[in-house]
Scaffold this active site. Structure first.
Site, PDB file in Angstrom:
ATOM      1  N   GLY A 231       0.769  -1.377  -0.239  1.00  0.00           N
ATOM      2  CA  GLY A 231      -0.063   0.029  -0.013  1.00  0.00           C
ATOM      3  C   GLY A 231       0.910   1.147   0.008  1.00  0.00           C
ATOM      4  O   GLY A 231       0.204   2.439   0.217  1.00  0.00           O
ATOM      5  N   GLU A 269       4.412  -6.491   1.974  1.00  0.00           N
ATOM      6  CA  GLU A 269       4.138  -6.985   0.571  1.00  0.00           C
ATOM      7  C   GLU A 269       4.075  -5.811  -0.197  1.00  0.00           C
ATOM      8  O   GLU A 269       2.918  -5.824  -0.606  1.00  0.00           O
ATOM      9  CB  GLU A 269       3.225  -8.102   0.667  1.00  0.00           C
ATOM     10  CG  GLU A 269       1.814  -7.768   1.508  1.00  0.00           C
ATOM     11  CD  GLU A 269       0.580  -8.596   1.184  1.00  0.00           C
ATOM     12  OE1 GLU A 269      -0.103  -8.576   0.532  1.00  0.00           O
ATOM     13  OE2 GLU A 269       0.842  -9.892   2.007  1.00  0.00           O
ATOM     14  N   CYS A 270       4.932  -5.082  -0.546  1.00  0.00           N
ATOM     15  CA  CYS A 270       5.123  -4.080  -1.553  1.00  0.00           C
ATOM     16  C   CYS A 270       5.229  -4.650  -2.845  1.00  0.00           C
ATOM     17  O   CYS A 270       5.911  -5.404  -3.496  1.00  0.00           O
ATOM     18  CB  CYS A 270       6.087  -3.070  -1.067  1.00  0.00           C
ATOM     19  SG  CYS A 270       5.711  -2.240   0.380  1.00  0.00           S
ATOM     20  N   GLY A 271       4.597  -3.933  -3.857  1.00  0.00           N
ATOM     21  CA  GLY A 271       4.648  -4.174  -5.283  1.00  0.00           C
ATOM     22  C   GLY A 271       5.163  -3.025  -5.993  1.00  0.00           C
ATOM     23  O   GLY A 271       6.309  -2.544  -6.388  1.00  0.00           O
ATOM     24  N   ARG A 272       4.121  -1.910  -6.112  1.00  0.00           N
ATOM     25  CA  ARG A 272       4.087  -0.826  -6.816  1.00  0.00           C
ATOM     26  C   ARG A 272       5.656   0.155  -6.330  1.00  0.00           C
ATOM     27  O   ARG A 272       6.164   0.451  -7.391  1.00  0.00           O
ATOM     28  CB  ARG A 272       2.856   0.128  -6.825  1.00  0.00           C
ATOM     29  CG  ARG A 272       2.913   1.391  -7.316  1.00  0.00           C
ATOM     30  CD  ARG A 272       2.018   2.480  -6.944  1.00  0.00           C
ATOM     31  NE  ARG A 272       0.694   1.454  -6.850  1.00  0.00           N
ATOM     32  CZ  ARG A 272      -0.318   1.310  -7.792  1.00  0.00           C
ATOM     33  NH1 ARG A 272      -0.108   1.698  -9.047  1.00  0.00           N
ATOM     34  NH2 ARG A 272      -1.383   0.593  -7.552  1.00  0.00           N
ATOM     35  N   CYS A 347      -9.753   1.173 -31.249  1.00  0.00           N
ATOM     36  CA  CYS A 347     -10.873   1.853 -31.633  1.00  0.00           C
ATOM     37  C   CYS A 347     -11.951   2.012 -30.659  1.00  0.00           C
ATOM     38  O   CYS A 347     -12.931   1.517 -30.542  1.00  0.00           O
ATOM     39  CB  CYS A 347     -11.485   0.924 -32.818  1.00  0.00           C
ATOM     40  SG  CYS A 347     -10.467   0.594 -34.198  1.00  0.00           S
TER      41      CYS A 347
END
Length: 400
Positions: A231, A269-272, A347
């Site tokens: 987060g 538990e970080c990602g970004r 499109c």
């Protein structure tokens, strides 16, 4: 060669080719430095796991495997990717809707711990564990009542599909402490996503501590592991504005000093926050035109490659990489000292990467370079809509 030099050389090489530029470039050396610094700054007993939903490329996983404590996954497919990158890596298996087959496969892959999101899921894990003659360590993910600080995405404190409602915790605790094949280790309390304030993140950890201490007394248990989620955010609109990690870890050290000794591990538990800055999405401008008074740059690419801007409804920051090469027999449309909207090749009018952005100049044939594209870019995109070719993926600094 530094990253700017390497990226410059890469773009000049691709711009000299006949096919339009369309690629993701990842700085693996910079990624390793950043994540190593993050991990080194964590006080014991805190440990950093990589939430691989942010970017699951094998090269990213291999670069991070020696640095992080392990990987947080949300599917059987992600478990397979981790095992391909590192057969012995620690794995935390979460996700709100695990199938019985995935649960069995997770046990067969020897995952470290499962994060349980419902009472039924406890019974499914128990059945899979006893069928294998195993005991599996579990955390209960709880959707706390809150209130929580503001963030881009709220995962708890309101109705969501995540976790066990706090009101249902007594039934879950009764099951997890009596069902065979389960060993209760603690709680999972991931409540916010993309929070940009160190102060409010520390306040949230204080709420977690006080809540779990009360649960220990209420249910007569001792928690060994507390997962506080990820987060920690990235500001895409103001790239100079960063989460104050140094202030956060100073406060984290003080917070850890208030915890009981039997809390042997605090899981992040970080990602970004770990991978966003390592990635760049570069696309060639195929055309420039005006339509109803708006200047448009149409690129070879779009949200089927890089869905993050439309997902978060923002204009993603970019720079213009000028390319002099052009067919002198063809007109070269451009805009100068104007505002431009960047749209892709799909499109649909929703295929927009940036809207009404001031530029000094942009021409057909130039390349737009979108930064902070290393997390939730390619991985969340609808790759095969309209069946356009996929972008190239280039991993820089693999051996450094």
């Amino acid at each position: 060669m530094t990253l700017p030099d390497a990226l410059d050389a890469l773009l000049r090489d691709r711009a000299a080719r006949d096919e339009p530029v369309c690629l993701f470039a990842y700085d693996l050396a910079g990624l390793r430095r950043h994540v190593s610094d993050v991990v080194a700054s964590l006080p014991a007993p805190c440990r950093m796991y990589y939430a691989m939903k942010a970017n699951s490329a094998g090269e990213i996983l291999a670069a991070l495997a020696p640095i992080v404590a392990g990987f947080e996954v949300a599917s059987g497919g992600e478990i397979a990717k981790v095992r391909a990158a590192d057969p012995s890596a620690a794995i935390l298996f979460g996700g709100p809707a695990k199938t019985p087959g995935e649960i069995g496969a997770a046990l067969d892959a020897d995952v470290t711990r499962l994060h349980v999101e419902s009472l039924l899921e406890l019974y499914r894990i128990s059945a899979a564990a006893t069928a294998r003659g195993r005991t599996v360590e579990v955390l209960l993910r709880v959707n706390l009542a809150g209130p929580f600080p503001d963030a881009t995405i709220a995962m708890a404190g309101r109705p969501t599909q995540f976790g066990i409602d706090e009101a249902d915790l007594p039934a879950a605790m009764a099951a997890v402490t009596t069902l065979p094949g389960l060993r209760f280790a603690g709680f999972h309390l991931h409540s916010l996503s993309n929070n940009l304030s160190a102060e409010t993140h520390l306040a949230m950890l204080g709420l977690y501590r006080d809540t779990v201490l009360a649960w220990e007394k209420e249910f007569g248990v001792e928690v060994e592991v507390l997962d506080v989620g990820g987060g920690i955010g990235v500001d895409y609109q103001d790239t100079a504005h960063r989460f104050d990690w140094d202030a956060f870890t100073r406060g984290l050290t003080s917070w850890v000093g208030t915890l009981p000794a039997h809390w042997r591990e605090i899981q992040f538990e970080c990602g970004r926050y770990l991978t966003a800055a390592c990635g760049t999405y570069a696309v060639e401008v195929l055309d420039v035109k005006r339509n109803h008074g708006v200047a448009w740059a149409l690129v070879r690419g779009g949200t089927h490659h890089f869905r993050l801007p439309v997902s978060w409804q923002h204009s993603h920051p970019f720079t213009v990489f000028a390319v002099d090469r052009w067919d002198p027999e063809a007109p070269r449309p451009s805009v100068t000292d104007d505002r431009v909207t960047v749209a892709g090749e799909l499109c649909t009018p929703k295929d927009v990467l940036a809207r009404d952005v001031p530029v000094a100049a942009v021409r057909a044939g130039d390349v737009l370079v979108f930064e902070l594209a290393g997390a939730y870019g390619w991985d969340i995109s609808h790759h095969d809509f309209l069946s356009h070719p996929h972008p190239e993926h280039v991993f820089l600094g693999q051996g450094t």
